[in-house]
Design a protein around this motif. Structure first.
Motif, PDB file in Angstrom:
ATOM      1  N   THR A  11      -3.264 -19.999  35.072  1.00 21.73           N
ATOM      2  CA  THR A  11      -2.138 -20.183  34.160  1.00 21.73           C
ATOM      3  C   THR A  11      -1.700 -18.830  33.612  1.00 21.73           C
ATOM      4  O   THR A  11      -2.519 -18.022  33.184  1.00 21.73           O
ATOM      5  N   LYS A  12      -0.402 -18.583  33.660  1.00 18.59           N
ATOM      6  CA  LYS A  12       0.192 -17.368  33.099  1.00 18.59           C
ATOM      7  C   LYS A  12       1.657 -17.652  32.832  1.00 18.59           C
ATOM      8  O   LYS A  12       2.426 -17.915  33.758  1.00 18.59           O
ATOM      9  N   GLU A  13       2.057 -17.648  31.576  1.00 20.51           N
ATOM     10  CA  GLU A  13       3.449 -17.916  31.209  1.00 20.51           C
ATOM     11  C   GLU A  13       4.067 -16.687  30.564  1.00 20.51           C
ATOM     12  O   GLU A  13       3.445 -16.024  29.730  1.00 20.51           O
ATOM     13  N   TYR A  14       5.305 -16.408  30.955  1.00 21.30           N
ATOM     14  CA  TYR A  14       6.042 -15.276  30.402  1.00 21.30           C
ATOM     15  C   TYR A  14       6.993 -15.753  29.312  1.00 21.30           C
ATOM     16  O   TYR A  14       7.229 -16.953  29.145  1.00 21.30           O
ATOM     17  N   GLY A  17       9.703 -18.190  30.038  1.00 21.45           N
ATOM     18  CA  GLY A  17       9.308 -19.529  30.449  1.00 21.45           C
ATOM     19  C   GLY A  17       8.788 -19.633  31.865  1.00 21.45           C
ATOM     20  O   GLY A  17       8.263 -20.676  32.265  1.00 21.45           O
ATOM     21  N   ARG A  18       8.916 -18.563  32.634  1.00 21.49           N
ATOM     22  CA  ARG A  18       8.426 -18.585  34.001  1.00 21.49           C
ATOM     23  C   ARG A  18       6.940 -18.258  34.030  1.00 21.49           C
ATOM     24  O   ARG A  18       6.340 -17.874  33.047  1.00 21.49           O
ATOM     25  N   GLY A  19       6.362 -18.385  35.217  1.00 21.52           N
ATOM     26  CA  GLY A  19       4.946 -18.126  35.389  1.00 21.52           C
ATOM     27  C   GLY A  19       4.339 -19.228  36.233  1.00 21.52           C
ATOM     28  O   GLY A  19       5.026 -19.877  37.028  1.00 21.52           O
ATOM     29  N   ARG A  21       1.272 -22.584  36.104  1.00 20.64           N
ATOM     30  CA  ARG A  21       0.525 -23.442  35.192  1.00 20.64           C
ATOM     31  C   ARG A  21      -0.485 -24.289  35.955  1.00 20.64           C
ATOM     32  O   ARG A  21      -0.128 -25.100  36.802  1.00 20.64           O
ATOM     33  N   GLY A  42       7.035 -18.746  41.002  1.00 18.85           N
ATOM     34  CA  GLY A  42       5.696 -18.286  40.654  1.00 18.85           C
ATOM     35  C   GLY A  42       4.863 -17.801  41.827  1.00 18.85           C
ATOM     36  O   GLY A  42       3.679 -17.503  41.675  1.00 18.85           O
ATOM     37  N   GLU A 208       8.630 -24.423  39.749  1.00 16.47           N
ATOM     38  CA  GLU A 208       8.545 -24.215  38.297  1.00 16.47           C
ATOM     39  C   GLU A 208       7.106 -23.993  37.841  1.00 16.47           C
ATOM     40  O   GLU A 208       6.634 -24.552  36.859  1.00 16.47           O
ATOM     41  N   GLY A 209       6.393 -23.164  38.606  1.00 16.23           N
ATOM     42  CA  GLY A 209       5.058 -22.748  38.215  1.00 16.23           C
ATOM     43  C   GLY A 209       3.938 -23.691  38.559  1.00 16.23           C
ATOM     44  O   GLY A 209       2.771 -23.409  38.266  1.00 16.23           O
TER      45      GLY A 209
END
Length: 245
Positions: A11-14, A17-19, A21, A42, A208-209
């Motif tokens: 998990t890594k969110e910017y 809102g991207r990244g 999960r 992602g 979407e991640g």
């Protein structure tokens, strides 16, 4: 099958809102794993986490039995990679660049430079300065650097960018040969779905991640004529719309 890479709960969110999960997947020896997804889904973030270029907020990466946070050098000792666009010092030659790459690996002799140049089709350009290279030639040189240390796992992010049709076919043949004869495992991010369908035995789709689908290509396409149609259908499902088949 021997599992050589295990990604768990990454998990890594910017701020935008991207990244990614809670992404998890496993790679097995000899796999050619294709990573599909729209721009910004992602894919590159995931590959950067595998190589230690980005630290996850949660989750772990284990390569060849070594956790990348706890034993980074051991985890990466059998890994070659090419992430995002190929960047070089334009004033050096291809041979000089690969010589500098080889210096990082104590088990790599100078003869390996000529071997990898021959493998990617750049033998005639060993003394040519990189500033004269086309985009496709730079991609080939980056691939040569990735396979320099006799890796058992190669991580490639959009490796066919800038390649012409002949170059793409040669890349496909190279990856297939290295997988079969050397037992090298590949994970490849690409937008070229047709090529991945011909090349990969397994694929995963990121949207979407999240990893929304993965599996063996032959099984995923039992009732669907092409990987492209399967991919579009999975995106439509993820967006909440009707599936297109």
């Amino acid at each position: 099958m021997e599992c050589i890479a295990k990604l768990s709960g990454l998990t890594k969110e910017y701020r935008n809102g991207r990244g990614i999960r809670n992404v998890g997947l496993e790679l097995y020896k000899g796999d050619i794993y294709g990573l599909l997804g729209p721009n910004g889904a992602g894919k590159t973030t995931l590959l950067k986490m595998m190589t230690g270029l980005i630290a996850p907020k949660q989750g772990s990466v284990t390569l060849f039995g070594h956790n990348t946070e706890q034993s980074f050098a051991a985890a990466m000792s059998k890994v070659g990679c090419m992430i995002e666009s190929a960047d070089f010092y334009d004033y050096v030659t291809a041979g000089q660049y690969l010589k500098s790459v080889a210096s990082f690996y104590p088990n790599v002799q100078k003869e390996r430079i000529h071997e990898v140049l021959e493998i990617v089709g750049l033998t005639a350009n060993v003394k040519e300065k990189i500033r004269h290279f086309s985009t496709g030639m730079k991609q080939k040189l980056a691939l040569a650097a990735a396979i320099m240390p006799y890796p058992e796992l190669v991580i490639l992010d959009e490796p066919t960018n800038g390649l012409d049709i002949e170059g793409i076919v040669l890349f496909r043949e190279l990856v297939t040969r290295l997988s079969k004869t050397e037992g090298i495992t590949f994970i490849i991010s690409s937008h070229m779905i047709h090529e991945l369908e011909q090349l990969c035995n397994r694929v995963g789709i990121i949207y979407e991640g999240a990893l929304i689908q993965e599996g063996n290509v032959s099984e995923l396409l039992q009732d669907i004529p092409s990987l492209e149609q399967f991919y579009i259908g999975e995106l439509q499902k993820a967006k909440g719309g009707p599936r297109i088949v």
